[in-house]
Write an enzyme that holds these catalytic residues in place. Structure first.
Site, PDB file in Angstrom:
ATOM      1  N   TYR A 123       3.210  -9.224  -2.633  1.00 52.92           N
ATOM      2  CA  TYR A 123       2.653  -7.797  -2.689  1.00 52.92           C
ATOM      3  C   TYR A 123       2.188  -7.731  -4.176  1.00 52.92           C
ATOM      4  CZ  TYR A 123       2.784  -2.784  -2.392  1.00 52.92           C
ATOM      5  OH  TYR A 123       2.449  -1.634  -2.380  1.00 52.92           O
ATOM      6  N   SER A 167      -0.887  -0.307  -6.731  1.00 59.53           N
ATOM      7  CA  SER A 167       0.596   0.108  -6.951  1.00 59.53           C
ATOM      8  C   SER A 167       0.947  -0.039  -8.301  1.00 59.53           C
ATOM      9  CB  SER A 167       1.483  -0.744  -5.887  1.00 59.53           C
ATOM     10  OG  SER A 167       2.807  -0.875  -6.144  1.00 59.53           O
TER      11      SER A 167
HETATM   12  P1  NAD Z   1       1.923   2.952   5.892  1.00 62.86           P
HETATM   13  O1  NAD Z   1       2.457   1.594   6.642  1.00 62.86           O
HETATM   14  O2  NAD Z   1       2.182   4.249   6.329  1.00 62.86           O
HETATM   15  O3  NAD Z   1       0.160   2.545   6.134  1.00 62.86           O
HETATM   16  C1  NAD Z   1      -0.286   1.410   6.261  1.00 62.86           C
HETATM   17  C2  NAD Z   1      -1.446   1.653   7.019  1.00 62.86           C
HETATM   18  O4  NAD Z   1      -2.193   0.382   6.929  1.00 62.86           O
HETATM   19  C3  NAD Z   1      -1.346   1.822   8.274  1.00 62.86           C
HETATM   20  O5  NAD Z   1      -2.241   2.941   8.728  1.00 62.86           O
HETATM   21  C4  NAD Z   1      -1.331   0.878   9.081  1.00 62.86           C
HETATM   22  O6  NAD Z   1      -1.775   0.594  10.520  1.00 62.86           O
HETATM   23  C5  NAD Z   1      -2.477   0.126   8.359  1.00 62.86           C
HETATM   24  N1  NAD Z   1      -2.638  -1.468   8.452  1.00 62.86           N
HETATM   25  C6  NAD Z   1      -1.484  -2.118   8.195  1.00 62.86           C
HETATM   26  N2  NAD Z   1      -2.112  -3.505   8.605  1.00 62.86           N
HETATM   27  C7  NAD Z   1      -3.460  -3.363   8.880  1.00 62.86           C
HETATM   28  C8  NAD Z   1      -4.536  -4.361   9.333  1.00 62.86           C
HETATM   29  N3  NAD Z   1      -4.153  -5.747   9.600  1.00 62.86           N
HETATM   30  N4  NAD Z   1      -5.550  -3.739   9.726  1.00 62.86           N
HETATM   31  C9  NAD Z   1      -5.904  -2.431   9.668  1.00 62.86           C
HETATM   32  N5  NAD Z   1      -5.043  -1.461   9.256  1.00 62.86           N
HETATM   33  C10 NAD Z   1      -3.752  -1.908   8.843  1.00 62.86           C
HETATM   34  O7  NAD Z   1       1.836   2.676   4.163  1.00 62.86           O
HETATM   35  P2  NAD Z   1       1.472   3.463   2.925  1.00 62.86           P
HETATM   36  O8  NAD Z   1       2.782   3.574   2.272  1.00 62.86           O
HETATM   37  O9  NAD Z   1       0.817   4.790   3.272  1.00 62.86           O
HETATM   38  O10 NAD Z   1       0.656   2.366   2.069  1.00 62.86           O
HETATM   39  C11 NAD Z   1      -0.655   2.590   2.021  1.00 62.86           C
HETATM   40  C12 NAD Z   1      -0.934   1.993   0.815  1.00 62.86           C
HETATM   41  O11 NAD Z   1      -0.267   2.419  -0.213  1.00 62.86           O
HETATM   42  C13 NAD Z   1      -0.553   0.257   0.824  1.00 62.86           C
HETATM   43  O12 NAD Z   1      -1.803  -0.266   0.137  1.00 62.86           O
HETATM   44  C14 NAD Z   1       0.383   0.167   0.042  1.00 62.86           C
HETATM   45  O13 NAD Z   1       0.761  -0.945  -0.762  1.00 62.86           O
HETATM   46  C15 NAD Z   1       0.136   1.414  -0.982  1.00 62.86           C
HETATM   47  N6  NAD Z   1       1.317   1.841  -2.006  1.00 62.86           N
HETATM   48  C16 NAD Z   1       2.341   2.581  -1.210  1.00 62.86           C
HETATM   49  C17 NAD Z   1       3.387   2.874  -2.013  1.00 62.86           C
HETATM   50  C18 NAD Z   1       4.667   3.726  -1.216  1.00 62.86           C
HETATM   51  O14 NAD Z   1       5.421   3.830  -2.081  1.00 62.86           O
HETATM   52  N7  NAD Z   1       4.524   4.157  -0.066  1.00 62.86           N
HETATM   53  C19 NAD Z   1       3.493   2.841  -3.343  1.00 62.86           C
HETATM   54  C20 NAD Z   1       2.508   2.075  -4.143  1.00 62.86           C
HETATM   55  C21 NAD Z   1       1.360   1.797  -3.062  1.00 62.86           C
END
Ligand code: NAD
Length: 261
Positions: A156, A143
């Protein structure tokens, strides 16, 4: 199709960025294992859609990323069922927003486990097979918060900085084995994770929904646009290609210029 017959495990891919990554890898011909939580019927719909759309094998594994033994079993089961784990995408992640003095201890532990320690367990289990085959790609979704901090996100930011340290270390250990290990660092991508933190940020900072979107989220991003899931997925596909074989140990931003300032 650049990834035909490769096998990819994408953690946290029942939704958001992970699902887009799994679909993009499948579009390049990789067989995929999706993982994460959700309603069984929704997950089955996504799994079946990958097989129908891209003519690859798609499996689902419900391993909980807080449990090291389940993560190791997911890698072993994939190797048994599909022959290998060539590509590992550590993507599962959660967020919680609170001042440090009120930060719930169980939330801290959970975020460190899912966002950081899970990647250690998965790499530990997948690297031996990659070394044996002399080819591997490990990509972790970090991130912008692996490079800079924001208030109220202590767990985080800590986990994402740690993920970068793990990435650099394993990149050095595997550099002569045809394996690359990198982080990608998105800015704000419009996904359920971002949407779900808006109410807490409204409460913590005393702002309206529009103020959170424009003055907190997009304020950080010079392009004033959210990154799309498809753009992040395309970045991962590039890192899996032969053209990226000298890219290792890197933390690559895809953040609309956020961390340039
Ligand atoms: P999201 O909530 O849409 O997806 C998260 C996924 O992780 C889901 O499939 C959920 O079921 C799974 N998950 C959560 N807890 C779990 C567990 N204990 N075991 C197995 N799976 C689990 O979120 P996203 O925005 O798609 O985020 C995905 C990644 O991208 C994360 O690591 C997040 O930190 C990173 N990220 C997101 C953003 C953003 O702006 N959305 C920015 C930078 C980084």
């Amino acid at each position: 199709m650049t990834l035909a017959a490769k096998v990819a495990v994408v953690t946290g891919s029942t939704s958001g960025i992970g699902l887009a990554i799994a679909r993009a890898l499948a579009a390049e011909g990789a067989h995929v294992v999706i993982n994460g939580f959700g309603k069984p019927e929704d997950i089955e719909k996504e799994r079946a859609a990958i097989e129908a759309d891209f003519k690859v094998t798609a499996r689902y594994c419900g391993a909980d990323m807080t449990k090291g033994d389940q993560i190791a079993a997911m890698i072993t089961e994939t190797q048994t069922a599909l022959g290998a784990v060539d590509i590992l995408v550590n993507n599962a992640g959660i967020q919680f927003v609170s001042p440090v003095e009120d930060f719930p201890i169980d939330k801290w532990d959970q975020i460190i486990a899912i966002n950081m320690t899970a990647a250690f367990h998965a790499m530990r289990a997948a690297v031996p097979g990659m070394k044996k085959r002399g080819w591997g790609r490990i990509i972790s979704t970090a991130s912008a918060h692996s490079k800079v901090a924001s208030p109220f996100k202590s767990a985080y930011v800590t986990a994402k900085h740690g993920l970068m340290g793990l990435t650099k270390t394993v990149a050095l250990e595997t550099a002569t084995h045809g394996i690359t290990v990198n982080c990608i660092s998105p800015g704000y991508v419009w996904t359920p994770l971002v949407e779900s933190q808006i109410p807490d940020t409204m409460k913590t900072r005393g702002l309206t929904r529009e103020q959170v979107i424009n003055d907190v989220l997009l304020e950080a991003q010079p392009t004033k646009q959210f990154v799309t899931q498809e753009e992040v997925a395309a970045f991962v596909v590039f890192l899996c290609s032969d053209g990226a074989k000298q890219v290792t140990g890197a933390n690559l931003s895809i953040d609309g210029g956020w961390t340039a300032g």
